[in-house]
Design a protein around this motif. Structure first.
Motif, mmCIF file in Angstrom:
data_model
loop_
_atom_site.group_PDB
_atom_site.id
_atom_site.type_symbol
_atom_site.label_atom_id
_atom_site.label_comp_id
_atom_site.label_asym_id
_atom_site.label_seq_id
_atom_site.Cartn_x
_atom_site.Cartn_y
_atom_site.Cartn_z
ATOM 1 N N LEU A 9 0.802 -1.227 0.000
ATOM 2 C CA LEU A 9 0.000 0.000 0.000
ATOM 3 C C LEU A 9 0.833 1.274 0.000
ATOM 4 N N HIS A 10 2.017 1.259 0.580
ATOM 5 C CA HIS A 10 2.805 2.493 0.588
ATOM 6 C C HIS A 10 3.362 2.829 -0.802
ATOM 7 N N TRP A 57 -1.410 3.121 -3.387
ATOM 8 C CA TRP A 57 -2.438 3.343 -2.369
ATOM 9 C C TRP A 57 -3.848 3.281 -2.928
ATOM 10 N N SER A 58 -3.981 3.193 -4.257
ATOM 11 C CA SER A 58 -5.303 3.011 -4.846
ATOM 12 C C SER A 58 -5.138 2.314 -6.190
ATOM 13 N N ARG A 74 -2.990 -3.336 -7.705
ATOM 14 C CA ARG A 74 -1.829 -3.622 -6.857
ATOM 15 C C ARG A 74 -1.091 -4.880 -7.271
ATOM 16 N N GLU A 100 7.011 5.858 -7.283
ATOM 17 C CA GLU A 100 6.479 5.918 -5.922
ATOM 18 C C GLU A 100 7.297 5.168 -4.868
#
Length: 113
Positions: free
Chosen positions: A35-36, A39-40, A43, A63
């Motif tokens: 998630l880090h 985050w949306s 995944r 990211e």
């Protein structure tokens, strides 16, 4: 005083590993990102599909932190996809990456030949 581009370059440069050989992430299979990093949205990425692999590499490069780059990117896959991938990432990421790892420029030159 540094401008926004210079600040982003400096921030990104701090995240890079010392060598491309440090990128020991998987070369096959399906890999989920934490998630880090994502985050949306999506995944999980399949490395066998070029479009999926490009999306994953772009996300991690933009990211991810140093350990994310090391653990999720594979040196050989990065090298092979760099000629296209470099057009999908932000200018600071591209400029700093190519300055830190000149061999990425040779991957681009080989693809153009």
């Amino acid at each position: 005083m540094p401008n926004a581009f210079e600040l982003r370059c400096a921030q990104y440069g701090e995240r890079l590993p010392a060598r491309l050989e440090d990128l020991v992430g998987p070369a096959h299979g399906t890999v989920g990102l934490p998630l880090h990093v994502v985050w949306s949205g999506r995944r999980s990425y399949g490395l066998e599909q070029p479009r999926s692999r490009m999306g994953r590499y772009r996300t991690v490069l933009v990211e991810g932190q140093r350990q994310d780059l090391i653990g999720f990117l594979n040196r050989d896959l990065l090298f092979a996809t760099w000629p296209v991938l470099r057009t999908l990432i932000s200018r600071p990421v591209r400029v700093v990456g190519e300055a830190a790892f000149p061999e990425l420029n040779s991957a681009r030159a080989a693809a153009a030949a």
